[in-house]
Design an enzyme around this catalytic site. Structure first.
Site, PDB file in Angstrom:
ATOM      1  N   PRO A   2     -11.704   1.238   9.593  1.00  0.00           N
ATOM      2  CG  PRO A   2     -11.685  -0.447   9.820  1.00  0.00           C
ATOM      3  CD  PRO A   2     -11.724   0.912   8.559  1.00  0.00           C
ATOM      4  CD  GLU A   3      -8.298   6.972   9.558  1.00  0.00           C
ATOM      5  OE1 GLU A   3      -7.397   7.324   9.974  1.00  0.00           O
ATOM      6  OE2 GLU A   3      -9.136   7.434   9.156  1.00  0.00           O
ATOM      7  CG  HIS A  92     -21.966  -8.625   3.802  1.00  0.00           C
ATOM      8  ND1 HIS A  92     -21.651  -8.707   2.681  1.00  0.00           N
ATOM      9  CD2 HIS A  92     -22.935  -7.776   4.083  1.00  0.00           C
ATOM     10  CE1 HIS A  92     -22.313  -7.422   1.711  1.00  0.00           C
ATOM     11  NE2 HIS A  92     -23.763  -7.185   2.581  1.00  0.00           N
ATOM     12  NE  ARG A 111     -17.730  -0.801   0.432  1.00  0.00           N
ATOM     13  CZ  ARG A 111     -17.160   0.443   0.434  1.00  0.00           C
ATOM     14  NH1 ARG A 111     -15.595   0.826   0.047  1.00  0.00           N
ATOM     15  NH2 ARG A 111     -17.856   1.229   0.639  1.00  0.00           N
ATOM     16  NE  ARG A 153       9.132   9.820   2.478  1.00  0.00           N
ATOM     17  CZ  ARG A 153       7.836   9.032   2.773  1.00  0.00           C
ATOM     18  NH1 ARG A 153       7.460   7.760   3.776  1.00  0.00           N
ATOM     19  NH2 ARG A 153       6.306   8.518   1.703  1.00  0.00           N
TER      20      ARG A 153
END
Length: 278
Positions: A2-3, A92, A111, A153
């Site tokens: 999921p993004e 799960h 997970r 950066r």
DNA sequence: AGTCCGACCCGAACGC
DNA sequence: TGCGTTCGGGTCGGAC
């Protein structure tokens, strides 16, 4: 994984289920979910809360309660909601919420990386601003703001996209797709992109995220929306997972490498490498 | 301050 | 067939 587009799709399918409902009963089945808080304590606090709305910031789902509290849910890799809840045992399943219409909403996470954090009124903004930068689909995410976030950066641009400070919600997949679209090599130092490249990258990020939302997210393995439906964005990938296949723009085989510790796919011809390197 | 890296998990894919 | 090993992914916290 999921993004932003996947989380947004979960949000849009979960919101009509939860909005206006009271959480009658909450069972947190996995102690990790609410760490460091005790699962029973968080469950007890959630019981009786009335849901005003379900929002999203970056990859965070935000359940807004009428009390002013917020439940911040991060799905991480494999978290998902289920409504209606599938029949039969599910090893799960990590939490079950019973609503005042009698239906259940299950939270599952293979997970166990996902997190539920209950914030008291007034805590949300500080929590989010400490962790994530601009919302890429909002008007306030201007090229100037994006450029300022990348300024100075030296980390590779892909790494800068993955750390959520410059822009919120982009993960490994959409980062590769946006960089390909903007024709920027993933290892270019973030601060060395010129104004035109920053503008192109901003446009590319917005384009791939919007397409991801239109396609209801990408289902590679686990991802489903709150109603159990898969997304179709995986059919739109130009580089992610396509090592060796010809680039759609120039025919050069897509290369796979590792950048910022993540599998990274790009076109070695139309995404020019940093100067001084081969 | 910015950057890097290991830890956290566990199923899938792979090697033998 | 069955076992052991490797991989991946987002974020955090500690090390540099």
């Amino acid at each position: 994984m999921p993004e932003l587009p996947e989380v947004e799709t979960v949000r849009s399918t979960l919101a009509p289920v939860l909005r206006g409902r009271t959480l009658e009963r909450v069972a947190v089945l996995d102690g990790r979910l609410t760490r460091p808080e005790a699962p029973e304590a968080v469950a007890a606090e959630l019981q009786g809360e009335l849901v005003a709305d379900v929002r999203r910031r970056g990859k965070y789902l935000i359940v807004v309660f009428a009390s002013g509290r917020h439940l911040l849910v991060h799905l991480r890799m494999t978290g998902s909601f289920q409504h209606p809840v599938a029949e039969g045992p599910d090893p799960h399943r990590r939490a079950v919420v019973t609503l005042d219409d009698g239906s259940d909403v299950a939270y599952r996470d293979v997970r166990r990386f996902g997190t539920w954090i209950l914030l008291e009124p007034g805590e949300l903004e500080a929590y989010l601003s400490d962790r994530i930068g601009g919302e890429p689909l909002e008007r306030a995410f201007t090229t100037a703001r994006f450029a300022r976030a990348l300024e100075g950066r030296r980390a590779p641009i892909k790494g800068a996209l993955l750390d959520q400070r410059a822009v919120a919600g982009v993960g490994n997949i959409y980062a590769d797709e946006a960089l390909w679209l903007a024709r920027i090599h993933p290892e270019r130092p973030a601060g060395e992109l010129d104004a035109e490249e920053v503008a192109a990258l901003r446009r590319a990020i917005r384009r791939v995220l919007r397409l991801g939302i239109e396609r209801q997210g990408a289902t590679l393995r686990d991802y489903r929306d709150a109603n159990g439906r898969a997304g179709a964005m995986q059919h739109e990938f130009r580089v992610y997972g396509r090592g060796g296949e010809p680039c759609e723009r120039c025919g050069t085989p897509i290369a796979k490498t590792r950048v910022a510790g993540r599998g990274t796919w790009f076109c070695p011809a139309c995404q020019a490498p940093p100067s001084g390197r081969s």
